[in-house]
Scaffold this motif. Structure first.
Motif, mmCIF file in Angstrom:
data_model
loop_
_atom_site.group_PDB
_atom_site.id
_atom_site.type_symbol
_atom_site.label_atom_id
_atom_site.label_comp_id
_atom_site.label_asym_id
_atom_site.label_seq_id
_atom_site.Cartn_x
_atom_site.Cartn_y
_atom_site.Cartn_z
ATOM 1 N N ALA A 427 0.819 -1.206 0.000
ATOM 2 C CA ALA A 427 0.000 0.000 0.000
ATOM 3 C C ALA A 427 0.857 1.262 0.000
ATOM 4 C CB ALA A 427 -0.930 -0.003 1.213
ATOM 5 N N ARG A 542 -8.621 4.252 4.743
ATOM 6 C CA ARG A 542 -8.370 4.160 3.305
ATOM 7 C C ARG A 542 -9.224 5.160 2.512
ATOM 8 N NH1 ARG A 542 -10.228 -1.540 1.035
ATOM 9 N NH2 ARG A 542 -8.498 -2.155 2.374
ATOM 10 N N GLU A 543 -10.155 5.804 3.215
ATOM 11 C CA GLU A 543 -11.003 6.795 2.555
ATOM 12 C C GLU A 543 -10.689 8.225 2.991
ATOM 13 O OE1 GLU A 543 -13.089 5.850 0.273
ATOM 14 O OE2 GLU A 543 -13.010 3.682 0.630
ATOM 15 N N PRO A 573 -4.763 8.731 1.771
ATOM 16 C CA PRO A 573 -5.184 7.566 0.982
ATOM 17 C C PRO A 573 -5.218 7.892 -0.504
ATOM 18 C CG PRO A 573 -7.076 8.564 2.069
ATOM 19 C CD PRO A 573 -5.873 9.310 2.549
ATOM 20 N N THR A 575 -6.456 5.970 -4.248
ATOM 21 C CA THR A 575 -7.105 4.836 -4.901
ATOM 22 C C THR A 575 -6.816 4.901 -6.393
ATOM 23 O OG1 THR A 575 -8.875 4.850 -3.250
ATOM 24 C CG2 THR A 575 -9.278 3.633 -5.285
ATOM 25 N N ARG A 582 -10.073 -1.802 -8.077
ATOM 26 C CA ARG A 582 -9.386 -0.710 -7.400
ATOM 27 C C ARG A 582 -8.304 -1.224 -6.458
ATOM 28 N NH1 ARG A 582 -14.016 3.752 -5.739
ATOM 29 N NH2 ARG A 582 -14.328 4.585 -7.835
ATOM 30 N N ARG A 583 -7.238 -0.457 -6.382
ATOM 31 C CA ARG A 583 -6.168 -0.725 -5.435
ATOM 32 C C ARG A 583 -6.057 0.455 -4.491
ATOM 33 N NH1 ARG A 583 -3.513 -5.643 -4.623
ATOM 34 N NH2 ARG A 583 -3.382 -6.777 -6.582
ATOM 35 N N HIS A 584 -6.082 0.167 -3.200
ATOM 36 C CA HIS A 584 -5.969 1.231 -2.211
ATOM 37 C C HIS A 584 -4.509 1.367 -1.786
ATOM 38 C CE1 HIS A 584 -10.307 1.764 -1.649
ATOM 39 N NE2 HIS A 584 -10.403 0.446 -1.761
ATOM 40 N N HIS A 585 -4.017 2.592 -1.806
ATOM 41 C CA HIS A 585 -2.655 2.892 -1.381
ATOM 42 C C HIS A 585 -2.712 3.945 -0.277
ATOM 43 C CE1 HIS A 585 -0.661 0.776 -4.772
ATOM 44 N NE2 HIS A 585 -1.800 1.065 -5.380
ATOM 45 N N LEU A 586 -1.631 4.051 0.454
ATOM 46 C CA LEU A 586 -1.551 5.061 1.509
ATOM 47 C C LEU A 586 -0.207 5.762 1.396
ATOM 48 C CD1 LEU A 586 -3.040 6.216 4.012
ATOM 49 C CD2 LEU A 586 -1.637 4.681 5.401
#
Length: 699
Positions: A427, A542-543, A573, A575, A582-586
């Motif tokens: 992530a 993540r949002e 976050p 996306t 979708r891939r969630h990144h931080l």
């Protein structure tokens, strides 16, 4: 004896670096090639599946599903697949079928204890446990009958016993007293079935070799006294220290009885208490006799129709055998002295002046010290592990985007899993996989193997997550000054002396306004590098973006001042990809320097900020959807704020407007309908601190 009374202490499992995970073997079943036959070095050839599990259970063993996880070095780690690991092991056919229905194709773990003892003989890191064990048996005139060959070339030898055997015992009889490679698993442990063992009734008895096993209970400062050691005058009664300790042990027995039957609690506690009472009775300074110890134990041990006087007697006799002449140190005796050596400081001063010797500096991402013990505390929502990954990336990933890595970070994880760590690396920045080395620790660390990893993997930072769980793995108390001091001296400091910086992570005390680690103050005292508080100001998910403030609590070398804000850590976050993939990144970014802080003497301001922060964090933690699958809006309306903050609505609105202007609160326009516009409020980019009336706040 009923099998329910044989549950025993949690075992320490071998740690290793989880870098790649094997796929689970197929759902087809395999029961191996027969007892005593060597296996190939493939996990797929070890017994797996429900047929294998049932076959082993029918031979008298308690089984539970496990997964083999392959290390980069070629060895394997063993991961129990049930919630309580070996404690869920069973020989009941219906339960075995259900366990493997839930974990199809899983390998078979065999719980030790309940009559089963396994000598685990390693052949690695210069050790040859097979040769050592064979030599032991030769001296006793016994035959060596291996039960199975492990996947790394070692062997398992199964024994049966009618007595309690400690959960894990190293046999320290290698050359020059080095580790021998012999690890004996008794009550409270497990091994993986690399072949189907003989029936339990056909196993050789462990009794002939039991006296060679050195059981080492942790967290006990013990010694032995010469037979002519002076004894306490009987007229003085029991020594006050011993009396208090014995009372505490008896209270443990009474608590077990009051809580009612519990296999692990009754079995483990009664045996531990018996051992402790015997040690005090062995101590000539205590004034406490063996007759008193036996009487205290027998009168207070928890009992029911099965956990009866006969079993109590067996427990106490087992303690006598295990403890032997081991005794507690005299609390009135001075501690053993250490030789003192005078260090000439002038050569060091000259080297510092000439520049040939550099003073300590936080050269690991500008925050942590090499060769020293550092600490990071914070709330569960503060992002401590994320920040540690950010430090690792900043310190060790090349700026040019290449894969040329010269140093690495070793994460020793007492809380989570390799999969979780891999997901966090993905992530943030998949290249973190180049610099992170990972160990899932389930018990005390083998510092020799840690030293090999540090040297072989060029480790410059060792992260211990978390300190509380690490202490628990050593059977130590996070609130005990003595226990914390001991762990720091025996684990953290020795690792730091190997060269890398050590960073332990821990929770912040729950006391209102606290900025200290939970538990003993010795955690802070043991830091000879830097200690930081990661104080979450805006919760993130993540949002939602959020941030935490990094504050120096201690810098032994003076680079940062106590209470100085070192910077803020911002969690953003991101996306990517189409909606169906979708891939969630931080993005985790450290922004050095002071954080803008709003100081207020107004009590209503403090109430407003507390309500907004707490409610916003609660809603963020709840997730993007509520129980009705409707989106959760973490920001607060003015109506919500006025309901939760005491005071006149008009005054609250005026104070909220001022807090927005100062940056302590953030306001977003919200169109709730075609003709209605409202505002949503959330914590702002500035920090907020309430100060007493008449005082000026400074950052």
């Amino acid at each position: 004896m009923s099998p329910r009374h044989e549950t025993a202490p949690a075992a320490s499992t071998t740690t290793g670096t989880h870098l790649t995970e094997t796929q689970a073997v197929t759902d087809s079943d395999s029961i191996g090639s027969g007892a005593g036959q060597p296996l190939s070095r493939s996990a797929a050839d070890a017994p797996h599946g429900v047929k294998a599990a049932l076959e082993i259970a029918r031979r008298g063993y308690r089984v539970h599903p496990v997964r083999l996880v392959q290390r980069e070095s070629g060895g394997y780690d063993k991961q129990p697949l049930t919630a309580h690991g070996f404690k869920d092991a069973t020989a009941d056919e219906a339960t075995v079928r259900k366990l493997w229905a839930d974990h199809k194709g899983a390998h078979v773990g065999i719980a030790t204890g309940n009559g089963v003892v396994v000598a685990d003989l390693d052949r690695k890191h210069g050790k040859d446990g097979v040769a050592v064990w064979t030599d032991v048996l030769d001296t006793l005139g016994l035959d060596y009958t291996p039960t199975a060959e492990t996947l790394t070339g070692g062997q398992h030898v199964f024994y049966r016993t009618a007595e309690y055997m400690p959960g894990r015992t190293d046999l320290p009889i290698g050359p020059d007293d080095t580790p021998s490679g012999v690890d004996v698993r008794g009550d409270g442990g497990f091994v993986v079935a690399y072949d189907v063992p003989p029936a339990l009734v056909d196993l050789p008895d462990v009794e002939p070799v039991a006296d060679l096993l050195t059981a080492r209970r942790k967290n006990v400062d013990t010694t032995t006294f010469p037979e002519d050691a002076p004894t306490r005058d009987p007229e003085l009664g029991v020594h006050p220290y011993a009396a208090a300790a014995v009372s505490g042990e008896v209270a443990r027995l009474v608590e077990c009885a009051e809580k009612g039957w519990s296999g692990p609690a009754w079995d483990n506690t009664t045996f531990e208490v018996a051992c402790n009472l015997v040690e005090f009775a062995n101590s000539p300074w205590s004034g406490y006799s063996m007759e008193q110890a036996r009487e205290d134990f027998m009168e207070n041990a928890p009992a029911d129709e099965e956990f009866d006087e006969r079993l109590h007697r067996d427990k106490f006799n087992g303690a006598l055998k295990k403890v032997g002449r081991q005794a507690r140190r005299d609390p009135d005796a001075p501690p053993p002295s250490q030789p003192s050596t005078v260090v000439d400081l002038m050569p060091l001063i000259e080297q510092l002046e000439s520049g040939t010797l550099e003073p300590p500096s936080p050269d690991l991402a500008g925050r942590l010290y090499r060769g020293k013990v550092n600490g990071l505390i914070g709330q569960p929502t503060a992002g401590k592990t994320w920040e540690t990954l950010e430090i690792s990336g900043s310190a060790f990933l090349p700026d040019d985007g290449t894969d040329s890595v010269t140093e690495t970070a070793l994460f020793i994880d007492f809380e989570d899993s390799a999969t979780t760590m891999a997901e966090r690396c993905r992530a943030m920045d998949r290249r973190l996989g180049l610099v992170i080395r990972y160990i899932k620790a389930d018990g005390p660390l083998d510092l020799d193997s840690i030293a090999e990893i540090i040297d072989g993997q060029r480790v410059a930072l060792v992260v211990i997550d978390s300190l509380g769980e690490a202490l628990s793995a050593y059977n130590l108390d996070s609130n005990s000054e003595k226990d914390v001091t001991r762990w720091m001296a025996e684990v953290a400091r020795p690792i730091a002396e190997m060269g890398p910086g050590v960073l332990w992570l821990d929770h912040v005390s729950k006391a209102a306004g606290s900025s200290s680690p939970v538990g003993s103050f010795r955690k802070t005292a043991a830091v000879n590098g830097a200690l930081y508080h990661l104080d979450n100001k805006v919760g993130f998910s993540r949002e939602r973006e959020g941030w935490s403030k990094l504050v120096c609590l201690k810098d032994r070398n003076g680079h940062y001042a106590t209470g100085e804000t070192v910077g803020r850590v911002v969690f953003t976050p991101v996306t990517v990809g189409p909606e169906d993939a979708r891939r969630h990144h931080l993005k985790v970014e450290f922004r050095p320097g002071p954080v803008e802080t709003v100081f207020s003497t107004n009590a209503m301001d403090a109430d407003i900020m507390r309500v907004v922060r707490e409610e916003y964090a609660r809603r963020v933690a709840a997730g993007p959807l509520d129980e009705d699958d409707k989106p959760v809006e973490p920001r607060l309306t003015m109506g919500a704020i006025t309901k939760m903050v005491p005071g006149r609505d008009q005054t609250i609105r005026e104070r909220v407007a001022d807090l927005v202007d100062s940056g302590a609160l953030h306001a977003d326009v919200w169109h709730s309908g075609t003709k209605r516009t409202d505002w949503l409020y959330s914590p702002g980019t500035a920090d907020f601190e309430a100060v007493p009336d008449g005082e000026d706040g400074t950052e």
